[in-house]
Design an enzyme around this catalytic site. Structure first.
Site, short mmCIF file in Angstrom:
data_model
loop_
_atom_site.label_atom_id
_atom_site.label_comp_id
_atom_site.label_asym_id
_atom_site.label_seq_id
_atom_site.Cartn_x
_atom_site.Cartn_y
_atom_site.Cartn_z
N PRO A 29 0.82 -1.21 0.00
CA PRO A 29 0.00 0.00 0.00
C PRO A 29 0.85 1.26 0.00
O PRO A 29 1.69 1.44 0.86
CB PRO A 29 -0.80 -0.11 1.30
CG PRO A 29 -0.56 -1.46 1.85
CD PRO A 29 0.60 -2.06 1.16
N GLU A 30 0.67 2.09 -0.99
CA GLU A 30 1.33 3.40 -1.02
C GLU A 30 0.23 4.45 -0.85
O GLU A 30 -0.94 4.12 -0.64
CB GLU A 30 2.10 3.57 -2.33
CG GLU A 30 3.31 2.63 -2.42
CD GLU A 30 4.49 3.23 -3.20
OE1 GLU A 30 4.72 4.44 -3.08
OE2 GLU A 30 5.16 2.48 -3.91
#
Ligand code: ZN
Length: 299
Positions: A29-30
């Site tokens: 997850p960014e």
């Protein structure tokens, strides 16, 4: 309350990602995924009252406060927001649950008929039966609680500007970069300078701006930083927009929300042709992180 954080805070950074030692790049997850998560869960929990908190695994990056259930039961969620990659659930008493997805975490909305799976570590159960469920295979995520004003919290207070805000400009980058010997890629991935530019988006933004990732941060002109800031905004905004199409995954599905793999220009494309000039995309390591660039388009 006493927070069980180490005395020297090791901020969440992408240096946590040993994942790239694998041959195939793995997606974690960014910022766009976190933003999408916030907008995905917000309509389902805002205004609702917490009936219970079920913690099945306390050992995440930091231990989950052992009185989390007592602290939260009876409170309602005033709003859901994001700062860097922290998801903030502000309660009606102005206290805040701080969530971080780490390397493999996800949140989804389920109902009380859906049994938890192996890595479903925490359930926030609401009085109407809605459950906000936290899943994290690798357990690098975090769930904390604070009564402090959130901008003064030690995980938050030192953070640089949000990349999509008006405070984030090429001039800001240029000023911060004075005399910096670090590479420009490391410089834009440092959360003190700007938050939320992870490894994927750093490579993509530098490609779009035509800047070589190994160039010294202190030796880039204002004009090129203005281009870079613009490209960072475009790349992140496009990813967030693509994420919007996966919102349905946050609700009532058994698996994890599928983090979107958008079409990338350089990241993960070593030895493939550049989409602009057909040259071969190169992969190098910068600060232990896999870095991808086109040797012709990026100077
Ligand atoms: Zn090229």
């Amino acid at each position: 309350m006493q927070e069980q954080l180490p005395s020297v805070i090791h901020h969440f950074t992408d240096s946590d990602a040993q994942i790239e030692n694998q041959t195939t790049p793995t997606f974690m997850p960014e910022l766009p995924e976190v933003e999408t998560t916030c907008s995905g869960i917000s309509p389902h929990i805002t205004g609702k009252t917490i009936a219970n908190v079920i913690v099945r695994q306390t050992q995440l990056r930091w231990p989950i406060p052992d009185n989390l259930q007592q602290l939260l039961t009876g409170l309602s969620i005033h709003n859901v927001s994001r700062r860097a990659k922290y998801i903030l659930l502000k309660t009606n008493t102005a206290e805040t649950v701080i969530l971080h997805l780490g390397m493999s975490g996800s949140l989804r909305i389920v109902n009380n008929k859906q049994k938890p799976g192996k890595h479903d570590h925490v359930d926030f159960v609401f009085t109407d039966g809605t459950i906000l469920r936290f899943n994290d295979t690798r357990k690098f995520g975090a769930i904390l609680f604070t009564s402090e004003p959130i901008n003064q919290h030690k995980l938050i207070s030192q953070l640089g500007p949000e990349p999509l805000s008006d405070q984030f400009t090429g001039r800001h980058l240029h000023t911060r970069s004075k005399n910096r010997k670090a590479t420009v890629k490391s410089f834009i991935m440092d959360g003190h300078n700007v938050v939320g530019v992870g490894n994927i988006y750093a490579s993509e933004s530098l490609f779009m701006a035509g800047i070589h990732p190994s160039r010294q941060a202190g030796r880039i002109s204002l004009k090129r930083y203005q281009k870079l800031a613009e490209c960072i905004k475009i790349v992140l905004q496009q990813a967030i927009e693509q994420g919007g199409t996966t919102l349905r995954n946050f609700v009532n599905e058994q698996g994890k929300p599928g983090y979107f793999q958008q079409s990338l220009s350089v990241y993960g494309r070593a030895n493939e042709p550049c989409k602009h000039c057909d040259s071969t995309i190169k992969q190098i390591k910068i600060a232990q992180r896999a870095s991808y660039f086109c040797p012709v388009c990026q100077k």
